[in-house]
Design an enzyme around this catalytic site. Structure first.
Site, PDB file in Angstrom:
ATOM      1  N   LYS A   1       0.866  -1.298  -0.016  1.00  0.00           N
ATOM      2  CA  LYS A   1      -0.066   0.125  -0.080  1.00  0.00           C
ATOM      3  C   LYS A   1       0.805   1.253   0.027  1.00  0.00           C
ATOM      4  CE  LYS A   1      -4.220  -2.308   1.821  1.00  0.00           C
ATOM      5  NZ  LYS A   1      -5.040  -2.278   2.695  1.00  0.00           N
TER       6      LYS A   1
ATOM      7  N   ASN B   1      -4.928   1.887  -1.518  1.00  0.00           N
ATOM      8  CA  ASN B   1      -5.564   0.492  -1.707  1.00  0.00           C
ATOM      9  C   ASN B   1      -6.133   0.525  -3.025  1.00  0.00           C
ATOM     10  OD1 ASN B   1      -8.045   1.730  -1.276  1.00  0.00           O
ATOM     11  ND2 ASN B   1      -8.698  -0.036  -0.065  1.00  0.00           N
TER      12      ASN B   1
ATOM     13  N   ALA C   1       0.282  -0.890  12.943  1.00  0.00           N
ATOM     14  CA  ALA C   1       0.861   0.363  12.144  1.00  0.00           C
ATOM     15  C   ALA C   1       1.171   0.180  10.865  1.00  0.00           C
ATOM     16  CB  ALA C   1       1.699   1.072  13.210  1.00  0.00           C
TER      17      ALA C   1
ATOM     18  N   TYR D   1     -10.186 -11.929   8.155  1.00  0.00           N
ATOM     19  CA  TYR D   1     -11.581 -12.596   7.995  1.00  0.00           C
ATOM     20  C   TYR D   1     -11.090 -13.952   7.638  1.00  0.00           C
ATOM     21  CZ  TYR D   1      -9.959 -10.609   3.780  1.00  0.00           C
ATOM     22  OH  TYR D   1      -9.230 -10.010   2.584  1.00  0.00           O
TER      23      TYR D   1
HETATM   24  N1  LIG Z   1     -10.939  -6.338   6.013  1.00  0.00           N
HETATM   25  C1  LIG Z   1     -10.369  -5.626   5.125  1.00  0.00           C
HETATM   26  O1  LIG Z   1     -10.969  -4.835   4.326  1.00  0.00           O
HETATM   27  C2  LIG Z   1      -8.927  -5.381   5.302  1.00  0.00           C
HETATM   28  C3  LIG Z   1      -8.435  -4.203   4.780  1.00  0.00           C
HETATM   29  C4  LIG Z   1      -6.979  -3.826   4.993  1.00  0.00           C
HETATM   30  C5  LIG Z   1      -6.185  -4.752   5.476  1.00  0.00           C
HETATM   31  N2  LIG Z   1      -6.789  -5.754   6.249  1.00  0.00           N
HETATM   32  C6  LIG Z   1      -6.189  -6.826   6.973  1.00  0.00           C
HETATM   33  O2  LIG Z   1      -5.391  -6.152   8.097  1.00  0.00           O
HETATM   34  C7  LIG Z   1      -4.233  -6.721   8.306  1.00  0.00           C
HETATM   35  C8  LIG Z   1      -2.882  -5.859   8.156  1.00  0.00           C
HETATM   36  O3  LIG Z   1      -2.819  -5.265   6.857  1.00  0.00           O
HETATM   37  P1  LIG Z   1      -1.739  -4.148   6.349  1.00  0.00           P
HETATM   38  O4  LIG Z   1      -1.842  -3.803   4.993  1.00  0.00           O
HETATM   39  O5  LIG Z   1      -1.806  -3.052   7.441  1.00  0.00           O
HETATM   40  O6  LIG Z   1      -0.424  -5.065   6.573  1.00  0.00           O
HETATM   41  P2  LIG Z   1       1.145  -4.475   6.637  1.00  0.00           P
HETATM   42  O7  LIG Z   1       1.096  -3.194   6.334  1.00  0.00           O
HETATM   43  O8  LIG Z   1       2.029  -5.638   6.107  1.00  0.00           O
HETATM   44  O9  LIG Z   1       1.326  -4.477   8.418  1.00  0.00           O
HETATM   45  C9  LIG Z   1       1.116  -5.395   9.169  1.00  0.00           C
HETATM   46  C10 LIG Z   1       1.043  -4.978  10.607  1.00  0.00           C
HETATM   47  O10 LIG Z   1       1.142  -6.291  11.235  1.00  0.00           O
HETATM   48  C11 LIG Z   1       2.084  -6.323  12.282  1.00  0.00           C
HETATM   49  N3  LIG Z   1       2.277  -7.927  12.550  1.00  0.00           N
HETATM   50  C12 LIG Z   1       2.652  -8.693  11.606  1.00  0.00           C
HETATM   51  N4  LIG Z   1       2.978  -9.971  12.453  1.00  0.00           N
HETATM   52  C13 LIG Z   1       2.752  -9.559  13.460  1.00  0.00           C
HETATM   53  C14 LIG Z   1       2.964 -10.599  14.792  1.00  0.00           C
HETATM   54  N5  LIG Z   1       3.091 -11.883  14.611  1.00  0.00           N
HETATM   55  N6  LIG Z   1       2.573 -10.033  16.096  1.00  0.00           N
HETATM   56  C15 LIG Z   1       2.292  -8.774  16.098  1.00  0.00           C
HETATM   57  N7  LIG Z   1       2.122  -7.877  15.224  1.00  0.00           N
HETATM   58  C16 LIG Z   1       2.305  -8.394  13.948  1.00  0.00           C
HETATM   59  C17 LIG Z   1       3.048  -5.489  11.908  1.00  0.00           C
HETATM   60  O11 LIG Z   1       3.841  -4.964  13.037  1.00  0.00           O
HETATM   61  P3  LIG Z   1       5.633  -4.609  12.811  1.00  0.00           P
HETATM   62  O12 LIG Z   1       5.187  -3.184  12.264  1.00  0.00           O
HETATM   63  O13 LIG Z   1       6.014  -4.470  14.030  1.00  0.00           O
HETATM   64  O14 LIG Z   1       5.881  -5.352  11.615  1.00  0.00           O
HETATM   65  C18 LIG Z   1       2.299  -4.448  11.102  1.00  0.00           C
HETATM   66  O15 LIG Z   1       1.939  -3.396  12.180  1.00  0.00           O
HETATM   67  C19 LIG Z   1      -4.212  -8.169   7.501  1.00  0.00           C
HETATM   68  O16 LIG Z   1      -4.417  -8.771   7.913  1.00  0.00           O
HETATM   69  C20 LIG Z   1      -5.228  -7.646   6.178  1.00  0.00           C
HETATM   70  O17 LIG Z   1      -5.493  -8.621   5.475  1.00  0.00           O
HETATM   71  C21 LIG Z   1      -8.051  -6.184   6.111  1.00  0.00           C
END
Ligand SMILES: NC(=O)c1ccc[n+]([C@@H]2O[C@H](COP(=O)([O-])OP(=O)(O)OC[C@H]3O[C@@H](n4cnc5c(N)ncnc54)[C@H](OP(=O)(O)O)[C@@H]3O)[C@@H](O)[C@H]2O)c1
Length: 278
Positions: free
Chosen positions: A71, A92, A134, A223
């Site tokens: 993103k 996105n 974050a 989900y």
């Molecule tokens: N429902 C929807 O429409 C929707 C939309 C967007 C995203 N999502 C979901 O939201 C989640 C995040 O997406 P994103 O795009 O923000 O991903 P991202 O940019 O890759 O960020 C991942 C985040 O998760 C943390 N993380 C990863 N593994 C971890 C662990 N084992 N323990 C604790 N923290 C962990 C990371 O922490 P660090 O900074 O420490 O690495 C970071 O804050 C995903 O599961 C995605 O599928 C859903």
């Protein structure tokens, strides 16, 4: 005319992306709005993101959804950003328009707030809200959440620095602070939103118990079928409700569809169809 050529092409780019429900959702939207579109999955690793995305648009694709981990890279690639994507510095949704070339938008925040407010009937004003994570998704939702005049917003992340930096970036919009998971403590929050990707690996961040109580609404952006590690954790701490991110997924997709096609599809039928899988 060649019928295949008349179909406008769209898709979602991510890594991994095979689990995505977006083709199903956009397929239903296209049918219900009688739009002649096709929607595909593109698994692109970070090192090829720029090259492959530019190639897809050069080949005539009209729009892309962008999911993790791309993103922020998408925000740097596009020619122009909508105000909400500029605020998030995360994209996105990419749309190709003749006048702006590649326009980057962020519909995650509109998707989350639509699900919380319209589908789950939550009134967000004055709530104490905790966001876990974050990453790119959090960047997208902070602006729309803070526009709701929350009582307080805390961002907690495994890498605490990232949470602190995000909080500073959005401090002009309201009371927002950042910390690591270990610094969290009670009293229980009104709403806890899990936006970490820990659940994708079957993991759950280590969180202090006092942050969730009998009146806490818990929302997992992840989900899937059955409980996620986070909804299981929330239920074991007697949260008032534990919801998964299906509704956000559908509502953010509807906002993307609106940007691409100029029509916002009704989401009810898709929500009902997905509920059978949830
Ligand atoms: N429902 C929807 O429409 C929707 C939309 C967007 C995203 N999502 C979901 O939201 C989640 C995040 O997406 P994103 O795009 O923000 O991903 P991202 O940019 O890759 O960020 C991942 C985040 O998760 C943390 N993380 C990863 N593994 C971890 C662990 N084992 N323990 C604790 N923290 C962990 C990371 O922490 P660090 O900074 O420490 O690495 C970071 O804050 C995903 O599961 C995605 O599928 C859903």
């Amino acid at each position: 005319m060649n019928e295949a050529a008349a179909v406008d092409q769209y898709g979602v780019v991510g890594h991994p992306v095979a689990h995505s429900w977006s083709p199903f959702i956009h397929g239903m939207f296209a049918k219900s709005t009688a739009q002649n579109v096709a929607y595909r999955l593109f698994d692109v690793p970070p090192e090829h993101f720029r090259r492959d995305i530019l190639q897809l648009f050069a080949d005539g694709i009209r729009g892309l959804n962008v999911t993790l981990p791309h993103k922020q890279a998408a925000a740097e690639l596009v020619n122009d950003l909508t105000p909400r994507a500029a605020r998030a510095q995360a994209v996105n949704t990419i749309a190709f328009f003749e006048d702006t070339a590649l326009l980057g938008d962020n519909t995650d925040g509109a998707g989350l707030t639509a699900d919380l407010e319209r589908n789950l009937n939550l009134e967000l004003a004055d709530l104490r809200v905790l966001v876990l994570g974050a990453g790119g998704a959090v960047r997208g939702v902070l602006g729309p959440l803070l526009e709701r005049e929350l009582g307080q917003l805390t961002i907690a992340n495994r890498t605490a620095d990232k949470a602190l930096r995000l909080a500073a970036e959005f401090a002009d919009m309201g009371r927002v602070s950042g910390c690591g998971f270990g610094e969290l403590s009670g009293p229980a929050y009104d709403l806890v939103i899990n936006a970490t990707s820990a659940g994708l690996h079957g993991e759950m961040p280590l969180l202090p118990a006092g942050i969730v109580g009998a009146t806490t609404q818990c929302y997992d952006m992840s989900y899937g079928r059955g409980d996620t590690p986070f909804t299981r954790w929330a239920k074991s701490h007697n949260a008032a409700r534990a919801s998964k991110g299906w509704g956000m997924l559908v509502e953010q997709a509807a906002e993307s569809f609106l940007l691409w096609r100029g029509i916002r599809p009704n989401t009810r039928a898709v929500l009902d169809a997905l509920a059978e899988h949830a």
